[in-house]
Design a protein around this motif. Sequence first.
Motif, PDB file in Angstrom:
ATOM      1  N   TYR A 150       0.797  -1.229   0.000  1.00  0.00           N
ATOM      2  CA  TYR A 150       0.000   0.000   0.000  1.00  0.00           C
ATOM      3  C   TYR A 150       0.832   1.282   0.000  1.00  0.00           C
ATOM      4  O   TYR A 150       0.284   2.368  -0.082  1.00  0.00           O
ATOM      5  CB  TYR A 150      -0.954   0.020   1.203  1.00  0.00           C
ATOM      6  N   GLY A 151       2.150   1.163   0.133  1.00  0.00           N
ATOM      7  CA  GLY A 151       3.012   2.341   0.141  1.00  0.00           C
ATOM      8  C   GLY A 151       2.981   3.069   1.478  1.00  0.00           C
ATOM      9  O   GLY A 151       2.457   2.553   2.469  1.00  0.00           O
ATOM     10  N   PRO A 152       3.529   4.290   1.512  1.00  0.00           N
ATOM     11  CA  PRO A 152       3.564   5.062   2.757  1.00  0.00           C
ATOM     12  C   PRO A 152       2.159   5.277   3.306  1.00  0.00           C
ATOM     13  O   PRO A 152       1.216   5.513   2.546  1.00  0.00           O
ATOM     14  CB  PRO A 152       4.203   6.389   2.343  1.00  0.00           C
ATOM     15  N   GLN A 153       2.027   5.200   4.636  1.00  0.00           N
ATOM     16  CA  GLN A 153       0.715   5.366   5.261  1.00  0.00           C
ATOM     17  C   GLN A 153       0.865   5.807   6.709  1.00  0.00           C
ATOM     18  O   GLN A 153       1.895   5.535   7.333  1.00  0.00           O
ATOM     19  CB  GLN A 153      -0.096   4.076   5.169  1.00  0.00           C
ATOM     20  N   PRO A 154      -0.157   6.484   7.241  1.00  0.00           N
ATOM     21  CA  PRO A 154      -0.099   6.887   8.647  1.00  0.00           C
ATOM     22  C   PRO A 154      -0.115   5.661   9.563  1.00  0.00           C
ATOM     23  O   PRO A 154      -0.633   4.603   9.203  1.00  0.00           O
ATOM     24  CB  PRO A 154      -1.370   7.722   8.843  1.00  0.00           C
ATOM     25  N   ILE A 155       0.432   5.837  10.755  1.00  0.00           N
ATOM     26  CA  ILE A 155       0.486   4.737  11.712  1.00  0.00           C
ATOM     27  C   ILE A 155      -0.909   4.186  11.991  1.00  0.00           C
ATOM     28  O   ILE A 155      -1.108   2.963  12.062  1.00  0.00           O
ATOM     29  CB  ILE A 155       1.179   5.196  13.012  1.00  0.00           C
ATOM     30  N   ALA A 156      -1.916   5.068  12.138  1.00  0.00           N
ATOM     31  CA  ALA A 156      -3.282   4.618  12.436  1.00  0.00           C
ATOM     32  C   ALA A 156      -3.818   3.705  11.332  1.00  0.00           C
ATOM     33  O   ALA A 156      -4.445   2.677  11.608  1.00  0.00           O
ATOM     34  CB  ALA A 156      -4.203   5.822  12.631  1.00  0.00           C
ATOM     35  N   GLU A 157      -3.562   4.062  10.085  1.00  0.00           N
ATOM     36  CA  GLU A 157      -4.031   3.247   8.958  1.00  0.00           C
ATOM     37  C   GLU A 157      -3.281   1.918   8.916  1.00  0.00           C
ATOM     38  O   GLU A 157      -3.888   0.861   8.696  1.00  0.00           O
ATOM     39  CB  GLU A 157      -3.801   4.030   7.653  1.00  0.00           C
ATOM     40  N   LEU A 158      -2.003   1.960   9.147  1.00  0.00           N
ATOM     41  CA  LEU A 158      -1.198   0.734   9.186  1.00  0.00           C
ATOM     42  C   LEU A 158      -1.702  -0.184  10.296  1.00  0.00           C
ATOM     43  O   LEU A 158      -1.813  -1.410  10.110  1.00  0.00           O
ATOM     44  CB  LEU A 158       0.273   1.102   9.398  1.00  0.00           C
ATOM     45  N   GLU A 159      -2.062   0.393  11.428  1.00  0.00           N
ATOM     46  CA  GLU A 159      -2.559  -0.404  12.561  1.00  0.00           C
ATOM     47  C   GLU A 159      -3.874  -1.097  12.202  1.00  0.00           C
ATOM     48  O   GLU A 159      -4.078  -2.271  12.537  1.00  0.00           O
ATOM     49  CB  GLU A 159      -2.739   0.496  13.777  1.00  0.00           C
ATOM     50  N   SER A 187       7.514  16.772  10.047  1.00  0.00           N
ATOM     51  CA  SER A 187       6.323  17.553   9.707  1.00  0.00           C
ATOM     52  C   SER A 187       5.424  17.870  10.891  1.00  0.00           C
ATOM     53  O   SER A 187       4.846  18.951  10.960  1.00  0.00           O
ATOM     54  CB  SER A 187       5.490  16.816   8.656  1.00  0.00           C
ATOM     55  N   ALA A 188       5.256  16.914  11.805  1.00  0.00           N
ATOM     56  CA  ALA A 188       4.326  17.091  12.930  1.00  0.00           C
ATOM     57  C   ALA A 188       4.770  16.194  14.076  1.00  0.00           C
ATOM     58  O   ALA A 188       5.641  15.340  13.912  1.00  0.00           O
ATOM     59  CB  ALA A 188       2.911  16.736  12.489  1.00  0.00           C
ATOM     60  N   ALA A 189       4.130  16.384  15.225  1.00  0.00           N
ATOM     61  CA  ALA A 189       4.467  15.583  16.406  1.00  0.00           C
ATOM     62  C   ALA A 189       4.206  14.104  16.131  1.00  0.00           C
ATOM     63  O   ALA A 189       3.258  13.737  15.429  1.00  0.00           O
ATOM     64  CB  ALA A 189       3.643  16.044  17.595  1.00  0.00           C
ATOM     65  N   LEU A 190       5.054  13.264  16.679  1.00  0.00           N
ATOM     66  CA  LEU A 190       4.943  11.818  16.524  1.00  0.00           C
ATOM     67  C   LEU A 190       3.617  11.335  17.093  1.00  0.00           C
ATOM     68  O   LEU A 190       3.246  11.682  18.217  1.00  0.00           O
ATOM     69  CB  LEU A 190       6.111  11.149  17.256  1.00  0.00           C
ATOM     70  N   GLY A 191       2.892  10.547  16.296  1.00  0.00           N
ATOM     71  CA  GLY A 191       1.597  10.043  16.757  1.00  0.00           C
ATOM     72  C   GLY A 191       0.936   9.203  15.688  1.00  0.00           C
ATOM     73  O   GLY A 191       1.573   8.770  14.727  1.00  0.00           O
ATOM     74  N   SER A 192      -0.358   9.015  15.814  1.00  0.00           N
ATOM     75  CA  SER A 192      -1.095   8.114  14.914  1.00  0.00           C
ATOM     76  C   SER A 192      -1.120   8.607  13.469  1.00  0.00           C
ATOM     77  O   SER A 192      -1.317   7.824  12.547  1.00  0.00           O
ATOM     78  CB  SER A 192      -2.520   7.922  15.423  1.00  0.00           C
ATOM     79  N   ARG A 193      -0.891   9.921  13.265  1.00  0.00           N
ATOM     80  CA  ARG A 193      -0.899  10.461  11.894  1.00  0.00           C
ATOM     81  C   ARG A 193       0.480  10.471  11.247  1.00  0.00           C
ATOM     82  O   ARG A 193       0.625  10.851  10.088  1.00  0.00           O
ATOM     83  CB  ARG A 193      -1.448  11.882  11.896  1.00  0.00           C
ATOM     84  N   THR A 194       1.500  10.067  11.973  1.00  0.00           N
ATOM     85  CA  THR A 194       2.864  10.047  11.431  1.00  0.00           C
ATOM     86  C   THR A 194       2.948   9.060  10.267  1.00  0.00           C
ATOM     87  O   THR A 194       2.506   7.914  10.378  1.00  0.00           O
ATOM     88  CB  THR A 194       3.877   9.648  12.518  1.00  0.00           C
ATOM     89  N   LEU A 195       3.505   9.519   9.155  1.00  0.00           N
ATOM     90  CA  LEU A 195       3.653   8.657   7.982  1.00  0.00           C
ATOM     91  C   LEU A 195       4.799   7.686   8.170  1.00  0.00           C
ATOM     92  O   LEU A 195       5.863   8.040   8.649  1.00  0.00           O
ATOM     93  CB  LEU A 195       3.903   9.493   6.736  1.00  0.00           C
TER      94      LEU A 195
END
Length: 199
Positions: A150-159, A187-195
């Motif tokens: 699926y390529g690069p993805q946010p942590i939440a989507e990967l989970e 880009s942003a704080a480490l969290g569920s949206r981190t790519l």
Amino acid sequence: MQTATFPKARSVARPSFFTGPKCKVAIPVHDPLHLDALLQASLTPSVRTIGYRTGPKIECPTPVSLAGIVLHLDNGLFLLRIGDRRQRSPEDDARLAHVFACHGLRLLERAAADIRGEPLFSNARAVWTHAGRQVSLMDRLRIGMALDEYGPQPIAELERRICPGRDLLAAVCALACENLLRLDIESAALGSRTLVFSS
């Protein structure tokens, strides 16, 4: 990251050492700012390897040490200098560049404010708190396959895709420390949206 510390001597301060998958040798760390620069370099995709050189000292006309941390970037070898950039004339800059070039190096100067810039500063520290954490073989395979498919993805989507056996944020951070995948920590704080990217 593995660090070795030594007891404090009365007159000689001994360094700790930083090691990681990109390190050719254990890198001496003399102060926290150097450690933060190394943590960031180890997670930066353009840094291929991290090395250390022990000398020499050159007169040019002022003494210049060629000892220190060497970052092998996509565009060459850079000797890392941390601290506020010294004021130099264009002639001094040219002379210095020539000395470095004669030794196959270029100078990379990073100010303390740059290293402490957010969100990279806090994110790199947060990622490295998970270094050495055990990630099961099954989770490693699931993460790798999802990134390949699926390529690069946010942590939440990967989970959602892989239903990991444990905390996925901790797992991807541990794998980033092993240089097995990459995280967007600039880009942003480490969290569920981190790519998350494959390595």
